[in-house]
Design a protein around this motif. Structure first.
Motif, PDB file in Angstrom:
ATOM      1  N   UNK A 128       0.836  -1.211   0.000  1.00  0.00           N
ATOM      2  CA  UNK A 128       0.000   0.000   0.000  1.00  0.00           C
ATOM      3  C   UNK A 128       0.867   1.254   0.000  1.00  0.00           C
ATOM      4  N   UNK A 129       1.907   1.268   0.835  1.00  0.00           N
ATOM      5  CA  UNK A 129       2.785   2.444   0.913  1.00  0.00           C
ATOM      6  C   UNK A 129       3.503   2.671  -0.416  1.00  0.00           C
ATOM      7  N   UNK A 130       3.996   1.593  -1.043  1.00  0.00           N
ATOM      8  CA  UNK A 130       4.696   1.730  -2.324  1.00  0.00           C
ATOM      9  C   UNK A 130       3.763   2.323  -3.374  1.00  0.00           C
ATOM     10  N   UNK A 131       2.539   1.788  -3.458  1.00  0.00           N
ATOM     11  CA  UNK A 131       1.589   2.275  -4.460  1.00  0.00           C
ATOM     12  C   UNK A 131       1.212   3.731  -4.199  1.00  0.00           C
ATOM     13  N   UNK A 132       0.998   4.078  -2.923  1.00  0.00           N
ATOM     14  CA  UNK A 132       0.654   5.458  -2.598  1.00  0.00           C
ATOM     15  C   UNK A 132       1.749   6.426  -3.036  1.00  0.00           C
ATOM     16  N   UNK A 133       3.000   6.041  -2.805  1.00  0.00           N
ATOM     17  CA  UNK A 133       4.109   6.916  -3.188  1.00  0.00           C
ATOM     18  C   UNK A 133       4.203   7.031  -4.713  1.00  0.00           C
ATOM     19  N   UNK A 134       3.998   5.938  -5.405  1.00  0.00           N
ATOM     20  CA  UNK A 134       4.035   5.975  -6.864  1.00  0.00           C
ATOM     21  C   UNK A 134       2.927   6.873  -7.416  1.00  0.00           C
ATOM     22  N   UNK A 135       1.740   6.765  -6.849  1.00  0.00           N
ATOM     23  CA  UNK A 135       0.624   7.597  -7.299  1.00  0.00           C
ATOM     24  C   UNK A 135       0.901   9.066  -6.983  1.00  0.00           C
ATOM     25  N   UNK A 136       1.452   9.327  -5.793  1.00  0.00           N
ATOM     26  CA  UNK A 136       1.786  10.701  -5.417  1.00  0.00           C
ATOM     27  C   UNK A 136       2.788  11.302  -6.400  1.00  0.00           C
ATOM     28  N   UNK A 334      15.212   4.835  -6.413  1.00  0.00           N
ATOM     29  CA  UNK A 334      14.868   6.143  -5.828  1.00  0.00           C
ATOM     30  C   UNK A 334      13.461   6.537  -6.274  1.00  0.00           C
ATOM     31  N   UNK A 335      12.467   6.193  -5.440  1.00  0.00           N
ATOM     32  CA  UNK A 335      11.075   6.376  -5.853  1.00  0.00           C
ATOM     33  C   UNK A 335      10.762   7.819  -6.249  1.00  0.00           C
ATOM     34  N   UNK A 336      11.421   8.763  -5.613  1.00  0.00           N
ATOM     35  CA  UNK A 336      11.101  10.161  -5.888  1.00  0.00           C
ATOM     36  C   UNK A 336      11.849  10.757  -7.061  1.00  0.00           C
ATOM     37  N   UNK A 337      12.679   9.942  -7.754  1.00  0.00           N
ATOM     38  CA  UNK A 337      13.518  10.493  -8.823  1.00  0.00           C
ATOM     39  C   UNK A 337      12.698  11.195  -9.895  1.00  0.00           C
ATOM     40  N   UNK A 338      11.682  10.529 -10.419  1.00  0.00           N
ATOM     41  CA  UNK A 338      10.888  11.116 -11.507  1.00  0.00           C
ATOM     42  C   UNK A 338      10.211  12.410 -11.064  1.00  0.00           C
ATOM     43  N   UNK A 339       9.631  12.395  -9.865  1.00  0.00           N
ATOM     44  CA  UNK A 339       8.928  13.585  -9.371  1.00  0.00           C
ATOM     45  C   UNK A 339       9.899  14.725  -9.096  1.00  0.00           C
ATOM     46  N   UNK A 340      11.033  14.393  -8.482  1.00  0.00           N
ATOM     47  CA  UNK A 340      12.012  15.440  -8.179  1.00  0.00           C
ATOM     48  C   UNK A 340      12.549  16.047  -9.459  1.00  0.00           C
ATOM     49  N   UNK A 771      23.877   7.402  -4.748  1.00  0.00           N
ATOM     50  CA  UNK A 771      24.827   6.927  -3.726  1.00  0.00           C
ATOM     51  C   UNK A 771      24.073   6.481  -2.479  1.00  0.00           C
ATOM     52  N   UNK A 772      22.995   7.194  -2.145  1.00  0.00           N
ATOM     53  CA  UNK A 772      22.189   6.793  -0.994  1.00  0.00           C
ATOM     54  C   UNK A 772      21.509   5.449  -1.243  1.00  0.00           C
ATOM     55  N   UNK A 805      13.661  -3.629   7.250  1.00  0.00           N
ATOM     56  CA  UNK A 805      12.357  -3.927   6.670  1.00  0.00           C
ATOM     57  C   UNK A 805      12.107  -3.089   5.427  1.00  0.00           C
ATOM     58  N   UNK A 806      11.250  -3.618   4.542  1.00  0.00           N
ATOM     59  CA  UNK A 806      10.919  -2.886   3.312  1.00  0.00           C
ATOM     60  C   UNK A 806      10.285  -1.538   3.625  1.00  0.00           C
ATOM     61  N   UNK A 807       9.442  -1.504   4.665  1.00  0.00           N
ATOM     62  CA  UNK A 807       8.807  -0.239   5.041  1.00  0.00           C
ATOM     63  C   UNK A 807       9.828   0.766   5.559  1.00  0.00           C
ATOM     64  N   UNK A 808      10.849   0.276   6.276  1.00  0.00           N
ATOM     65  CA  UNK A 808      11.904   1.170   6.751  1.00  0.00           C
ATOM     66  C   UNK A 808      12.686   1.762   5.574  1.00  0.00           C
ATOM     67  N   UNK A 809      13.007   0.894   4.603  1.00  0.00           N
ATOM     68  CA  UNK A 809      13.731   1.372   3.432  1.00  0.00           C
ATOM     69  C   UNK A 809      12.889   2.374   2.632  1.00  0.00           C
ATOM     70  N   UNK A 810      11.594   2.084   2.536  1.00  0.00           N
ATOM     71  CA  UNK A 810      10.708   2.985   1.820  1.00  0.00           C
ATOM     72  C   UNK A 810      10.611   4.325   2.543  1.00  0.00           C
ATOM     73  N   UNK A 811      10.553   4.265   3.866  1.00  0.00           N
ATOM     74  CA  UNK A 811      10.520   5.504   4.660  1.00  0.00           C
ATOM     75  C   UNK A 811      11.803   6.307   4.472  1.00  0.00           C
ATOM     76  N   UNK A 812      12.940   5.606   4.457  1.00  0.00           N
ATOM     77  CA  UNK A 812      14.208   6.302   4.235  1.00  0.00           C
ATOM     78  C   UNK A 812      14.190   7.024   2.890  1.00  0.00           C
ATOM     79  N   UNK A 813      13.725   6.310   1.865  1.00  0.00           N
ATOM     80  CA  UNK A 813      13.676   6.931   0.540  1.00  0.00           C
ATOM     81  C   UNK A 813      12.720   8.117   0.506  1.00  0.00           C
ATOM     82  N   UNK A 814      11.568   7.952   1.151  1.00  0.00           N
ATOM     83  CA  UNK A 814      10.593   9.032   1.171  1.00  0.00           C
ATOM     84  C   UNK A 814      11.132  10.231   1.946  1.00  0.00           C
TER      85      UNK A 814
END
Length: 991
Positions: A128-136, A334-340, A771-772, A805-814
């Motif tokens: 759910x978190x991954x999809x929400x970030x992608x949609x955002x 880097x999930x935010x690459x395209x948006x950034x 690098x991150x 955890x995957x959620x921790x990694x996703x949080x770090x990226x976010x």
């Protein structure tokens, strides 16, 4: 002059009831070429009465039949498609696969839990978190693209929206898009022709067709029927969409609208050309593929290692392994690459818009920064597009006029800037010469008080004479003169004469003439010198011709002035003038031989379109940045070379190459020429396209400016097409990737600088993000491979233990990818971006050196994170005895919290270090306030995740004590220390 002349023809035909349909007749008109048909036949075929025009009802019916008078553009892309386009990225595909794996794993776990009666996670939180970030990210990208499109739509409203037409027996103004075949356009000076049409009447009508044919001089138009088919530029009885009336008046019946015009045919050809992807788009695709392949390889290696070391003994092992693959995917991408990237480019677009550069496509911004050649038209871009009289040469000498443009502000000075006495012969003769030029004139200049600028009516060359006369008050000498007749300028005559009566001298008539000096002089027998009139000698003629040649060599356009008192109060009394029984002269234009003779020469003017004052500095800045400036113009070679020399494009004395010379070259010789020559004159549209293509073959990234329809193919073919916002046609704007709202070359150079700054910032946040993410991947990879050494996997505990955890990694990226990376994307200019050569066509955005930097920092980040985790696990290399008594699960939660936090702070330190690849992070440390605000926000959010109970549950964290915080900060700071040491070594090696 609007009165009847022989050029007016009687085109009245019986009114057809209701203006009957014209579809079949219009087709026959187009098949037969309206220019070869008599005007009466065209009216009859179109079912129109020349005295009343169409009725409103018939015009409405034809609008429905033929469609709106506008060029067809590509069908609008639906909003849902534009939104889905935001997901077209290999990295996004990878995350969707990871989401699918996470959902499958959750479903299997839930099924097993229901059979065993144990509880399970209510929802697949990771997925759910991954999809929400992608949609955002997709929403953000979509909104930014839409904002850029709105800026372009706003620019299109700059064009004049209405046209004068004859409808229902009266002249009215209607929206241009509502014009229909059969409408009668009413044309006047300054009007834009809004459709193709056959002339019905014309009075001294001249139209600038450069935007369509490339012809630099306005073309004279007459309604006379052509005996045979002519090329577009020679159809003197036709008017065409997109051209402009520079002189006179006329009426034309519309024979084609929208895509059925000559402009529409060109637009249709352009629509079949596909756009090239920009270097940045190609690079991001390349990076995405590398990351995707790399994470797949690492995932396979880890799964093989797990199978080899411990094997899969249960379904749970498979589930854990799949979740590990999810973790690797989340860590690598880097999930935010395209948006950034979208936001950074959009912010750059907004800054460019503030400086009059409208960028239509966000990804085109970076292409500007990579430009190695700027091909520019001369008129209006490098020059002011304001013809200015700079020199006046009379029999007694030469004077100069100061001031440029159409504002009548300036003064008269002697050659070299010396002062002139009030009674100096040069001054007196100059006033007379300028007064004659202002009288023999159809132009005018007026002050627009609202816009605080001067606007012209008529031919720019004629207006320059009016402005020059007003500068020195020469026009006051004409105070009692009243214009009564005109013999118009034509391309064959190359001169114009006006007959005026002097109210202060018994209404006696005089003729005032201007024209090409060599032509006008043939009609002169006398010359005025120091107030006295004497015979014009052969020596005088040779002196005048030598002066003309000298001024032409300086790129001046010359016009001579002459006059003659006719001595009568009536034209019919002038010797040689033919009149009827009532003493009326039927058509003065037919009496030119009788009137334009025995003229008195007074002097000549030198006119030039002066360079923009700011362009020379812009050209120098472009040269400093390693960017060639190439002038491509249809003007005279001498004029082109003079302007290019003044602006520093070429060295004084260098010559321009002409279109005829280019035609004689082979392809190899053509490429050799374009690699060296920087000024081209008298070129046709196909030459512009060939020059751009040749430069591209030489691996240049080419920016091409254009305004006319004939420029559109070259503009679209170039890497970054630039259209003029003020003078540019709609077809050219549609073809371009950028539009100059001020038509100024300096704006292009400013946009290049902005593009380079944006490119630098893109490299900064790419270095930081990648690098991150490499650090995250290596942390997960190392945590699995070296689990036994680090105490992550302990004796007696079955299954795969994921380091983070995957959620921790996703949080770090976010947390760390979003705000800090975005702040780095708007970093102030830190280096002299215009002091280096352009980036090569095949140079990578992320080159080998940058990949080395990325991997180095990633390794350091992973090492310090795993060390921090090991210090809080029993059985590892750096076991902390204070937690040895804790159970394995509690130890793992605390160790993960340590690794989680160290990785967050390591990336924040990395953000400070990544602002430059070589310069110390402590230089200009606090210049980017946005970055420090982003770091502060990230720290605050990380504290919430660690100390808020329900977030502890969601992210698998536990509160840390002060000792643990000291360890976290010390280990994380080592990333900055290691980066500084590496930069120091690199700077030392360079020295």
């Amino acid at each position: 002059m609007t009165g009847p002349t022989s050029e007016h023809i009687d085109v009245s035909v019986p009114q057809v009831a209701g203006n009957s349909p014209a579809s079949d007749n219009q087709a026959s008109i187009e098949d037969r070429d309206p220019s070869q048909l008599d005007a009466r036949n065209v009216l009859r075929a179109m079912n129109v009465d020349a005295s009343t025009g169409l009725s409103s009802e018939e015009a409405e019916r034809r609008l429905e039949q033929f469609g709106r008078n506008e060029l067809e553009s590509a069908p609008p892309v639906p909003k849902w498609k534009k939104f889905l386009e935001q997901f077209r990225d290999p990295l996004v595909y990878l995350l969707f696969v990871a989401t699918g794996i996470s959902v499958v794993a959750w479903f299997i776990e839930r099924s097993q839990a229901s059979h065993s009666g144990e509880g399970s996670e209510a929802l697949p939180f990771d997925a759910i978190v991954i999809v929400l970030i992608l949609v955002l990210n997709a929403v953000l990208g979509y909104l930014q693209e839409a904002k850029a499109e709105k800026a372009v739509d706003a620019l299109s409203k700059m064009t004049a929206p209405q046209t004068s037409v004859l409808r229902d027996g009266r002249v009215s103004h209607i929206d241009t898009v509502e014009l229909v075949p059969g409408d009668i356009m009413v044309l006047g000076e300054g009007d834009t022709v809004s459709a193709d049409g056959r002339l019905l009447s014309a009075a001294s009508l001249r139209i600038a067709e450069a935007s369509l044919t490339g012809e630099s001089v306005p073309v004279s138009k007459k309604p006379d029927t052509l005996a045979s088919a002519k090329a577009l530029g020679d159809r003197s009885n036709m008017v065409f969409n997109g051209t402009a009336v520079t002189q006179g008046t006329g009426r034309a019946i519309i024979t084609g609208t929208g895509m059925n015009t000559q402009v529409g045919k060109i637009a249709d050809m352009l629509s079949q050309t596909e756009d090239e992807t920009t270097p940045l788009q190609k690079e991001m695709t390349h990076v995405s593929k590398i990351l995707g392949i790399a994470v797949c390889i690492i995932a396979v290696l880890v799964l093989v290692a797990l199978a080899t070391i411990s094997g899969f003994h249960s379904t749970q092992d498979v589930i854990d392994s799949l979740l590990l693959a999810v973790s690797l995917a989340v860590a690598a991408v880097p999930e935010g690459l395209a948006a950034i990237l979208t936001v950074v480019l959009a912010l750059g677009v907004q800054r460019m818009a503030q400086h009059h550069a409208i960028v239509k496509k966000l990804s085109s911004v970076e292409t500007l920064g990579s430009a190695s050649v700027i091909c520019s038209d001369k008129t209006g871009t490098l020059t002011r597009n304001e013809m200015t009289v700079e020199k006046v040469v009379t029999p007694s000498g030469e004077v100069e006029l100061t001031g440029t443009g159409y504002a009548p502000i300036g003064q008269m000075v002697g050659a070299g800037g010396s002062d002139l006495a009030s009674d100096a012969p040069e001054r007196v003769e100059t006033l007379s010469t300028l007064a004659i030029g202002a009288m023999a004139n159809d132009g005018d200049v007026r002050k627009d008080e609202d816009a605080d600028e001067w606007k012209i009516v008529g031919d720019p060359t004629e207006v320059s004479l009016v402005v020059a006369a007003r500068k020195v008050h020469a026009d006051k000498q004409l105070g009692s003169m009243n214009r009564v007749a005109e013999i118009p300028f034509t391309s064959e005559r190359k001169r114009m004469s006006v007959i005026a009566e002097d109210k202060g001298d018994g209404n006696r008539l005089s003729v005032f003439a201007k024209g090409a000096p060599d032509v006008l002089m043939q009609y002169c027998t006398r010359i005025r010198v120091n107030g006295q009139v004497r015979r014009l000698t052969e020596g005088d003629r040779q002196t005048i011709l030598a002066t003309v040649e000298s001024l032409s060599g300086q790129a001046y356009r010359t016009l001579g002035q002459a006059y003659r008192p006719l001595g009568t109060a009536s034209l019919s009394e002038v010797p040689g003038v033919v009149s009827n029984a009532a003493g009326q002269v039927s058509d003065i234009s037919e009496q030119d031989e009788a009137i334009e003779k025995d003229l008195i020469w007074t002097g000549m003017v030198g006119i030039i379109d002066p360079p923009r004052t700011e362009v020379r500095a812009a050209v120098a800045e472009a040269h400093r940045a390693g960017i060639r400036t190439v002038m491509i113009t249809g003007d005279h070679p001498l004029t082109a070379a003079r302007i290019a020399s003044d602006l520093g494009i070429i060295r004084p004395g260098e010559q321009a190459r002409t279109g005829d010379e280019l035609d004689a070259l082979s392809e190899n010789d053509f490429d050799a020429t374009t690699s060296d020559v920087s000024v081209y004159a008298r070129v046709a549209p196909e030459h512009k396209l060939k020059i751009v293509s040749s430069l591209q073959r030489q691996h240049n990234i080419v920016a091409m400016t254009g305004d006319g329809v004939n420029d559109a193919p070259a503009v679209k073919t170039s890497d970054i097409g630039v259209a003029m916002g003020i003078t540019g046609t709609e077809v050219t704007k549609e073809s371009a990737k950028m539009i100059l709202a001020d038509d100024n070359f300096s704006t292009i150079v400013a946009a290049v600088r902005e593009g380079r700054v944006i490119f630098d910032n893109i490299r900064k946040f790419l270095r930081y993000l990648l690098s991150s993410n490499v650090g995250e991947v290596l942390t997960v990879f190392g945590g699995v491979i070296f689990a036994g050494f680090l105490g992550i996997t302990q004796p007696g505990v079955e299954g795969v233990t994921v380091p983070l955890l995957a959620t921790q990694l996703l949080w770090i990226n976010l947390l760390t990818d979003a705000a800090p990376a975005l702040a780095m994307g708007v970093d102030p200019q830190t280096d002299d971006v215009m002091g280096r050569a352009p980036r090569g066509l095949h140079d990578r955005v992320i080159d080998a050196k940058m990949w080395g930097d990325i991997v180095f920092i990633g390794i350091i980040m992973a090492v310090v994170t795993l060390i921090g985790m090991d210090m809080h696990l029993s059985g590892g290399l750096f076991t902390d005895r204070s937690v040895s008594a804790l159970g394995h699960d509690a130890q793992m939660v605390e160790a993960r919290t340590m690794g989680f936090t160290i990785l967050v702070f390591a990336q924040l330190f990395n953000a400070v270090a990544s602002r430059s690849a070589r310069q110390s992070a402590f230089v200009g440390l606090f210049t980017n306030k946005w970055l420090w605000g982003a770091i502060g926000l990230s720290v605050a959010l990380q504290l919430l995740v660690i100390y808020v109970p329900f977030l502890n549950t969601a992210f698998g964290t536990t509160p840390l004590n002060m000792t643990a915080w000291f360890e976290c900060l010390a280990l994380a700071a080592f990333v900055l220390v290691a980066s500084e040491l590496r930069k120091l070594v690199l700077r030392s090696m360079k020295r």
